[in-house]
Scaffold this motif. Structure first.
Motif, PDB file in Angstrom:
ATOM      1  N   SER A 153      17.713  94.727  27.962  1.00  0.00           N
ATOM      2  CA  SER A 153      18.212  93.326  27.905  1.00  0.00           C
ATOM      3  C   SER A 153      19.593  93.559  28.897  1.00  0.00           C
ATOM      4  N   ILE A 154      20.299  94.504  28.916  1.00  0.00           N
ATOM      5  CA  ILE A 154      21.332  94.740  29.797  1.00  0.00           C
ATOM      6  C   ILE A 154      20.890  94.885  31.183  1.00  0.00           C
ATOM      7  N   ILE A 155      19.955  95.367  31.398  1.00  0.00           N
ATOM      8  CA  ILE A 155      19.437  95.771  33.010  1.00  0.00           C
ATOM      9  C   ILE A 155      19.013  94.343  33.523  1.00  0.00           C
ATOM     10  N   SER A 156      18.151  93.576  32.711  1.00  0.00           N
ATOM     11  CA  SER A 156      17.691  92.303  33.055  1.00  0.00           C
ATOM     12  C   SER A 156      18.741  91.239  33.271  1.00  0.00           C
ATOM     13  N   ASP A 157      19.776  91.198  32.259  1.00  0.00           N
ATOM     14  CA  ASP A 157      20.936  90.424  32.313  1.00  0.00           C
ATOM     15  C   ASP A 157      21.924  90.660  33.016  1.00  0.00           C
ATOM     16  N   SER A 158      22.362  91.702  33.736  1.00  0.00           N
ATOM     17  CA  SER A 158      23.436  92.073  34.557  1.00  0.00           C
ATOM     18  C   SER A 158      23.358  91.524  35.798  1.00  0.00           C
TER      19      SER A 158
END
Length: 351
Positions: A153-158
């Motif tokens: 989630s962090i990788i895709s939303d960053s």
């Protein structure tokens, strides 16, 4: 996932409406590229391209040199600030890039590097290809800290920021006969754009979905460029700026094409050429008084700790009226103007 709020300011020198405070799902920021965003990775490698001694950092928090090529905050610091982070993500090679600090992202940039790996290798820097490998390693560390689901989630939303290209021309192409005698500036620009798009595509393949790509600045306006190529003039060097504009035009077109091919990718061309050019040619319009000379030393040749260091003479007492801190890098005050100029484009990436 934290909800962050961006306070976006009116855009520099052009009539645009002030953007609303926007709630965006940006849990972290990742920076790649060169000295415009590097917060200190070069301090941890063997290279002469460092900014870890005064007067660098004299106006930064704690008045310490952190490896930032500035008297204070960089573009990366200010982007983080606008996105509601208390500080910029740490340099990936620093001890701070560990544990829960990784949840806010990391900075993989290396001052002096370029799109073209040989540019970085000439000076013992971290090539862009290695920066991507470091990011892949970061993902593994993030999974260990946050778990697979939250890490994904962090990788895709960053938000991902890529800043590169200037050094490929300034410190490779222009001085390397193996390049300028075999490639026209157009062909070299095509080479750099191809690497930029491949880099973005690789980041996309690793999960990135919000990417901002900096243009190159008008490197013909750098005090060092005017000193070396200006032949006694105090004005920007037109030929060098033409090369920058040519690269920017190609890069912008390639980004536009990629955005049409990858429909779930938010990508923006972040124009830093225009605000830096206006600051360099009309400094008074934003309250600056000096653009020909940089703040550090004589302001004509000083950059990196080889020349801009504690023994430098004549360093200006107040950098807030100087467009350039050293002969290649904007002052903190100029960086603020630059970031404000593309605030709406950042907004488009995070909403």
């Amino acid at each position: 996932m934290k909800v962050r709020c961006i306070l976006l300011l009116a855009v520099f020198l052009v009539a645009r409406p002030t953007a609303d405070c926007t709630k965006g799902s940006v849990p972290a920021i990742m920076f790649f590229g060169d000295s415009l965003v590097d917060v200190g990775n070069n301090d941890y490698i063997h290279t002469i391209v460092k900014a870890n001694l005064p007067p660098y950092g004299r106006d930064f928090e704690g008045n310490v040199a952190t490896g930032r090529f500035c008297n204070g905050m960089l573009l990366s610091d200010m982007i983080g600030e606008k996105l509601g982070f208390s500080s910029s993500p740490p340099a990936y090679l620093s001890p701070q890039a560990a544990g829960t600090n990784l949840l806010n992202g990391a900075n993989f940039a290396s001052a002096g590097s370029g799109y073209y790996d040989p540019t970085s290798l000439m000076y013992g820097l971290i090539p862009l290809s290695q920066q991507l490998k470091n990011f892949k390693e970061y993902i593994s560390k993030l999974v260990a800290v946050a778990g697979s689901s939250q890490a994904q989630s962090i990788i895709s939303d960053s938000l991902y920021i890529l800043s590169s290209g200037s050094n490929d021309f300034a410190f490779n192409y222009y001085i390397n006969p193996l390049l300028y005698k075999t490639l026209t500036t157009d062909h070299f620009a095509d080479l750099l754009v191809g690497i930029s798009i491949r880099t973005v595509t690789q980041l996309y393949g690793m999960g990135a979905r919000r990417i901002g790509v900096f243009s190159v600045p008008p490197f013909g306006c750098f005090p060092l460029a005017i000193t070396v190529f200006g032949f006694g003039s105090s004005k920007c060097v037109p030929g060098l700026n033409d090369d920058a504009l040519r690269l920017n035009k190609k890069l912008n077109a390639a980004i536009d094409l990629l955005s049409k091919q990858l429909h779930d990718l938010k990508i923006e061309f972040l124009d830093i050429y225009t605000p830096v050019y206006i600051l360099s040619t009309s400094p008074g319009s934003q309250g600056f008084t000096e653009t020909r000379r940089a703040c550090c030393g004589t302001g004509t040749v000083e950059s990196t700790i080889l020349l801009c260091n504690p023994k430098s003479t004549g360093t200006c007492p107040n950098a807030t009226t100087y467009v350039y801190w050293d002969v290649l890098h904007p002052s903190e005050a100029a960086n603020k103007v630059i970031v404000d100029s593309f605030a709406q484009s950042i907004n488009q990436l995070v909403i």
